[in-house]
Design an enzyme around this catalytic site. Structure first.
Site, PDB file in Angstrom:
ATOM      1  N   SER A   1       0.833  -1.206   0.000  1.00 12.73           N
ATOM      2  CA  SER A   1       0.000   0.000   0.000  1.00 12.73           C
ATOM      3  C   SER A   1       0.861   1.246   0.000  1.00 12.73           C
ATOM      4  CB  SER A   1      -0.916   0.041   1.226  1.00 12.73           C
ATOM      5  OG  SER A   1      -1.628   1.266   1.234  1.00 12.73           O
TER       6      SER A   1
ATOM      7  N   HIS B   1      -7.314  -3.427   5.014  1.00 15.54           N
ATOM      8  CA  HIS B   1      -6.714  -2.086   4.915  1.00 15.54           C
ATOM      9  C   HIS B   1      -7.514  -1.253   3.910  1.00 15.54           C
ATOM     10  CE1 HIS B   1      -4.170   0.800   2.765  1.00 15.54           C
ATOM     11  NE2 HIS B   1      -3.436   0.933   3.863  1.00 15.54           N
ATOM     12  N   ASN B   2      -7.763  -1.799   2.762  1.00 13.85           N
ATOM     13  CA  ASN B   2      -8.493  -1.055   1.744  1.00 13.85           C
ATOM     14  C   ASN B   2      -9.944  -0.819   2.155  1.00 13.85           C
ATOM     15  OD1 ASN B   2      -6.089  -1.400   0.418  1.00 13.85           O
ATOM     16  ND2 ASN B   2      -7.015  -1.894  -1.552  1.00 13.85           N
TER      17      ASN B   2
ATOM     18  N   GLU C   1      -9.869   1.983   4.438  1.00 17.03           N
ATOM     19  CA  GLU C   1      -9.620   3.139   3.577  1.00 17.03           C
ATOM     20  C   GLU C   1     -10.919   3.647   2.940  1.00 17.03           C
ATOM     21  OE1 GLU C   1      -6.307   2.414   0.776  1.00 17.03           O
ATOM     22  OE2 GLU C   1      -7.593   3.239  -0.791  1.00 17.03           O
TER      23      GLU C   1
END
Lengths: 621, 621
Positions: B288, B346-347, B350
Site C-alpha cells: 500500500s 486495509h483497503n 480506507e
C-alpha cells in the site's frame, strides 16, 4: 405367466419398456429338442421342462447379480415349475398372471401366424394350469395399455421420490400425498439419531398410506417409475454435493433431481452442468412458506432445463399456494440457478422486513412507551389495509403470547440466528454493484445481536431518555410503509440486475405474483408490485409509489431523528432515509472520493462538464 | 580460461554451483594421445588441439540444444582456439579470464599433486597465451569466494525480477534499483499498446542503468540468479493465474514468486498450494502507498512460507517505509493468504475513511455553508493533532486546487469508482459474521453514486433547507473522530476473527505498526492502535477510547440529527451512531426476529432465563 396365447410376450415387452428394464421371452430358453417336439404336436412332459426352467432361472440369477430387475414371459403353468423358476433368487419375484377363458384364447391363437405351437395344444395347457396363490391377476381381454396401467397401479413403485424428512421435507411429502401422488420417501440412517424415520413418518399420517419408506438409497431409487422425479429436501452446501454423488450411482439418463433446499445459485448451476453430462436433469427450486406453507401450499420457484421442468410442473403446480385469482404460486423462473437466486433475494427481503418490524416494535415500545399487547392491536389495525402482510400478522400474534403473566417476547434472548441466504444476498449485491442497504443493515443487525454481549461491559445502559418521542404513531406507520417500499425496490433491482447480467430474462411481475401467497413475504404490497412490474422494471418508475415516498419522507425523517435522540437501534430505518437522501437530493460526496483516488493512486476521474465520460488525471502536488 | 594452474576447475565449479548450471572441465575432452603427450613432457601443437577444441564445441552445442547454459573450464589460450570453441554457438559465450603472473602460478603448481602436467610446461603456456579482447578479467590471487562474487557482479544476471510495469510496478522497480538491487524487468508485449515497455522505462531513469529489460519471458527468467526472486505486479484475478501458468514453465525448484497485486486471499492460498507441488514458493504480499508510496517506501504485508520469506525479507525491508522509530513498515504477517487478507481489510478501512471525510465535507459545505478553501483550512488545523492522517491532509490539498476561478472539486463528477477490495471486505465480514457496517456503508455509497443518475428523474432537488444546521464545527470534528475509531475497531475485529478462524496467529500491533507509514491509511490514530494492540485485541478494551467514545457520542448524535434534518447523505456517520446505539444500550429487537423465525420456520430460540443456551420452540398458533 399364462397359457400360450395369453399375450405374455406383448404385455411383457410393454411392461419392461414402461419400467425401463430388460425383457426376456421364456420360449427363447427352450432346447432345440423341445421346440421340435412342440412343433410336431406333442405336449412337453415334466422332464422336458426341467432343463428349460433351469435355464430361465440361471438367466434371472445373472440379471440379479448385476443388481438389475427384468420382466420374463413364461407360461409357468404349475406351482412346481414356479418353484424351479424362483429357486435361490435373492430378489423377490412378482407373478403377473394373464387370465382368460379357453374360447377367447383359442380364437386369438387361431388368428396368429408363424407361432410354433399348434392351437390344439391349448387344451393340454389349460389342463396343466395351476393358478398362482398370490400375484397380480390380469384380465387378458383388456387392451394392452389398460393392462399396463393396471399392473403399474398394482406394482410396488412410486411416481415421485422425496429425500430428507426434516420440517420442510415432511410438510412437502404430506402435501404431495394429499394431492394423490404415490411417494417413495427416503431419510438417511444415523444410528441412535435418525432411525427408520421414513416408515415412522408414514405410519403417522393417513394421507401417506400408499407411500413407501426407505433407508436404502438404491432400493429407494429403484422403487420410482422412469424417468425418476426426486425432490431433495436436504441440507444445502457440501452435504448436498455428497448426497448427489451417492444417488447419482443409481440414477439413469432422463431422471430428474429437484433441489428444494436453500442452495447457492452458483452451486445449482455447477450441479446442473455436471449432472447433465450423465444425462440427468437438475432443477433448482426455491420453496418458501415455512413448515405450514410447505404443507398447505408454498410458493415454488423452479429453474433449469425447461423440458425437464415440464415433466414435473404438474406436481409443483398442484402443491403450490394459489394467488387471489386461483393461479398457482409456482412458475418457471428461468435457466441455471435463477430459481435459487430469487429465493435468496426473497429471504434477503424477508430479513429486512423482519428487521423493520422489530425496529418499529422498539420504537413503539421504548420510544412511545406502548405495551406489547397495545403494539399487537396496532399491528392488527395496520394489517387491515395497505400494510397487510404475513410477517406483520404473525408478529401481532407473537406479541399476545403470554407465559404466566409475562410476555413471552420478554423471555426470548435478544440474539438472532441466520442461515446463509441473507448473507448471500448481501454478497450478491456487492458482487453485482447493487447497494442492497436495507437487507445488509438487517443482516448486520443480526450479527451485532450475536456479538454485542462480548461488549456488554462497555458502558451498557437501558435508561430511556426522558425527552418525549416527538414522532407520532401515524408517522411511525408511514415510516414503516416507506421503508418497506425501499426494501422491495432494492431487492427487485438486484433481481433485475442479475437477470441482465446472467441473461436469464426473468419476469419480475411473475416473480412478485408467486410471492403473493404461500411464502413468508406475502403482502398487499407484493400484489401491487405484481401489477406494477407488468409495465415497468423498477418501483421508482411508478408514479403512485413516488407520490407515497414523497408524502411519507418527512415522517421517516422524524422517526429517525426521534429514534436517534432516544438512542434506539434502527439500522434499517436509517438505511432507508439515507437511500432517499442520496436519491432525492444533490449533495455530492463522491467527487471528493474520486479526487482522493486520483491523488494517491492516479485512478483518474470524470468531469461534470464532459458528458463523453472521458477520464482525467490531475497532478495534485 | 587461463593457463594451467590458474584455478579454472575450482572457480568454474563454484561458479556453476552459484548459477545452478552444469560444469564441464575441458581437460576431460582430450584424446588419450594428447594426455600421454602432455604427461611425457611434450607441449601440444595446434593440430593436437583441433580435435580437442571441436569436442568441447560439440558439447556446448548439445547443451544449447537443451536450452541450457553451462560453465566450461578450458585454457583457450589463443584467439584462434577461442574461435573454434565459439563456432556456430547460438548462445553468447562470456569469457572469464583468470589472470596472474608466472611466479605465483608456478609456485601453486609446484605444490599440487596428481596433476598430469609438469610445471615446466607452464612457460610454453605463457608464451602461447593471447589475452582475450573482451570478457571478465579476474585476479586469480584473490580468494575463490571473492572471485565468484566479482564474477557475479560482472555477469549479465540480476538478483531480482519484477513483472508488470504499471503505475505500481514502475514505482517499486525504481525503489528497488535505488536500493542497489540489480533488476530484470519484464512487461508483456501487446502490439500497438505495450511495446518495448521495459527498455523504454529503463532508459528513462538513471537508477535503472544496471537493469535489464525483457519481453521474452524465458530470457527474463534465465537472466535472474538462483533461486529466482520475482515480484509480480500484474492485474489480480484470472490474469494472474494465466501468467503464473506461463512463467511456471521456466521456473525451478526453490524459486520464489511474490505476488504484490491486490489478489483475493483465497486465490493466494490456492496458488501457494498449487505451486508448492513443483517446489516453487509463493509469497502473497499486500503493498500500500499508491504510486508515490511504492516509489518512496510503501507499507508491505507479506505472507506465506516463512523460510521463503526470509530469503526476500531484506529486499522488502529495504524498500519499505520506516515507522517513527526507524523500523521498516514491513513484517511477516502469517501463513497462507493472510497478507492479502489484511491488505483487503486495509483497503476496506480506507473506503470508510474516505467516505467519512467526504461526508464531513458535505456537512461542512452544505450544512454549515463553508467554502472548499475554508474546509481545507479547517482540515489542515485538524491535521495538527489527533486527527492527523494522510487522507485528511491530501483532502486539504485537493480542496485548494483551482481551475481558473473554479474549485476543481466542483468539476469532478459525483460518481465513485471501486476496484474490488472494499467489496471483498464486505463479503469477508458477512462470511465471518462480523458487522463491518462502516466499510459496507462506504462501499454502498460508491455504488449508489454510480447508479443514482438512473433515478435522476425522481423528484431530484438540491435545495438546502432553510433551517439552521444545529451541530457545531467542534461537534462535526468530534463526530468524525468517533466514527473513525469505530471504523478501525470494526476492521481490526474482522482481522482478529479471521486470524482465529484460519489459525493465522496474527499480531494486531505489528499490523497497525506497519500501517503507521507508507500506506494510505497512515495516521496518528494508527500509531495509537499499534500501542494499544500490544496489550489487547480490541479497541473496546481500551479505557481511553471508551472515554473518547462516551465524550463524543452526543456530538455524533447531533451531527446525525442535523444532517438528517438537512437531508444530507451520511451513511457512514449513521452506521457509526447506530453501532454505538446497539452496543451502549439495551433495547432488544432480535427477540422479535427470533420469535418470528420460530413462528414460521420452527427455528427455535434461546431464553433470557436459561443461561445454558438451550433452544426452545413454541407452538404459536
Amino acid at each position: 405367466m399364462g397359457v400360450s396365447g395369453s399375450g405374455k410376450t406383448t404385455i411383457g415387452k410393454l411392461l419392461a419398456e414402461t419400467l425401463n428394464i430388460d425383457f426376456f421371452d421364456g420360449d427363447d430358453f427352450h432346447s432345440e429338442e423341445n421346440v421340435k417336439k412342440m412343433a410336431s404336436g406333442s405336449p412337453l412332459n415334466d422332464s422336458d421342462r426341467e432343463n428349460w426352467l433351469d435355464a430361465i432361472n440361471s438367466k434371472a440369477k445373472e440379471i440379479i447379480k448385476k443388481n438389475k430387475s427384468a420382466v420374463f414371459a413364461c407360461s409357468a403353468l404349475k406351482e412346481a415349475y414356479r418353484i424351479i423358476l424362483e429357486k435361490d433368487l435373492s430378489f423377490k419375484v412378482l407373478w403377473i398372471y394373464l387370465k382368460g377363458d379357453f374360447d377367447f384364447i383359442h380364437q386369438r391363437i387361431s388368428e396368429r401366424k408363424g407361432h410354433f405351437m399348434p392351437p390344439n395344444l391349448l387344451k393340454s395347457q389349460f389342463e396343466t394350469l395351476e393358478e398362482p396363490i398370490k400375484g397380480i391377476f390380469v384380465n387378458l381381454e383388456s387392451q394392452p395399455e389398460e393392462i399396463i396401467s393396471f399392473i403399474m397401479s398394482k406394482l410396488n413403485t412410486s411416481e415421485f421420490g422425496l429425500v430428507g424428512l426434516g420440517v420442510m421435507g415432511k410438510s412437502l411429502a404430506r402435501n404431495l400425498a394429499k394431492n394423490g401422488v404415490k411417494l417413495s420417501l427416503y431419510n438417511r440412517h444415523v444410528v441412535g439419531l435418525e432411525e427408520n424415520i421414513a416408515n415412522k413418518f408414514i405410519e403417522q399420517y393417513s394421507e401417506l398410506e400408499h407411500a413407501l419408506g426407505f433407508e436404502d438409497l438404491e432400493k429407494f431409487v429403484n422403487a420410482i417409475q422412469h424417468p425418476r422425479k426426486i425432490f431433495l429436501m436436504i441440507k444445502a452446501g457440501h452435504e448436498t454435493d455428497v448426497f448427489i454423488d451417492q444417488i447419482k450411482l443409481f440414477l439413469e439418463k432422463g431422471d430428474i433431481l429437484i433441489d428444494g433446499g436453500n442452495s447457492h445459485y452458483k452451486d445449482t448451476k455447477r450441479r446442473m452442468d455436471s449432472l447433465l453430462k450423465d444425462g440427468i436433469h437438475f432443477i433448482g427450486t426455491g420453496v418458501s412458506g415455512g413448515e405450514k406453507g410447505a404443507l398447505e401450499g408454498p410458493s415454488i420457484m423452479p429453474s433449469g432445463d425447461f423440458e425437464a421442468y415440464k415433466k414435473i410442473s404438474n406436481y409443483l403446480n398442484n402443491i403450490a399456494a394459489k394467488d387471489k385469482n386461483g393461479e398457482s404460486c409456482c412458475t418457471y423462473i428461468g435457466p441455471e440457478g435463477s430459481g435459487h437466486f430469487i429465493k435468496m433475494v426473497h429471504n434477503g427481503i424477508e430479513y429486512a422486513e423482519m428487521q423493520l418490524i422489530a425496529e418499529t416494535f422498539a420504537i413503539l415500545r421504548y420510544g412511545k412507551g406502548l405495551e406489547p399487547t397495545e403494539i399487537s392491536s396496532l399491528f392488527k389495525s395496520w394489517s387491515n389495509g395497505e400494510l397487510k402482510s404475513y410477517l406483520l400478522e404473525i408478529t401481532a400474534e407473537i406479541l399476545l403470547k403470554k407465559e404466566g403473566d409475562q410476555n413471552l417476547i420478554d423471555l426470548i434472548l435478544d440474539k438472532a440466528g441466520n442461515k446463509g441466504t441473507g448473507n448471500w444476498t448481501t454478497v450478491a449485491g456487492t458482487e453485482l454493484g447493487i447497494p442492497v442497504t436495507m437487507i445488509t443493515s438487517a443482516l448486520f443487525a443480526r450479527y451485532l445481536s450475536s456479538i454485542k454481549t462480548d461488549y456488554i461491559g462497555i458502558n451498557h445502559h437501558s435508561v430511556v431518555s426522558s425527552i418525549d418521542f416527538k414522532a407520532s404513531e401515524n408517522e411511525i406507520k408511514a415510516a414503516y410503509q416507506l421503508a418497506r417500499i425501499l426494501n422491495h425496490q432494492q431487492g427487485f433491482s438486484l433481481i433485475k440486475t442479475a437477470s441482465d447480467h446472467f441473461n436469464w430474462n426473468l419476469n419480475l411481475s411473475e416473480i412478485a405474483r408467486i410471492w403473493t401467497n404461500g411464502c413468508i413475504i406475502r403482502s398487499v404490497l407484493m400484489e401491487k408490485l405484481a401489477e406494477i412490474f407488468k409495465n415497468s422494471s423498477d418501483v421508482f418508475e411508478n408514479i403512485d409509489f413516488i407520490k407515497e415516498m414523497t408524502n411519507n419522507k418527512s415522517a421517516l425523517k422524524n422517526v429517525c431523528k426521534s429514534s436517534l435522540e432516544k438512542e434506539l437501534p434502527i439500522p434499517s430505518h436509517l438505511a432507508a432515509i439515507d437511500y432517499l437522501n442520496v436519491l432525492n437530493n444533490n449533495f455530492p460526496t463522491a467527487n471528493i472520493i474520486q479526487a482522493q483516488r486520483d491523488f494517491f493512486g492516479a485512478h483518474t476521474y470524470q468531469r461534470v462538464d464532459d458528458s463523453s465520460g472521458k477520464f482525467y488525471h490531475t497532478v495534485w502536488e
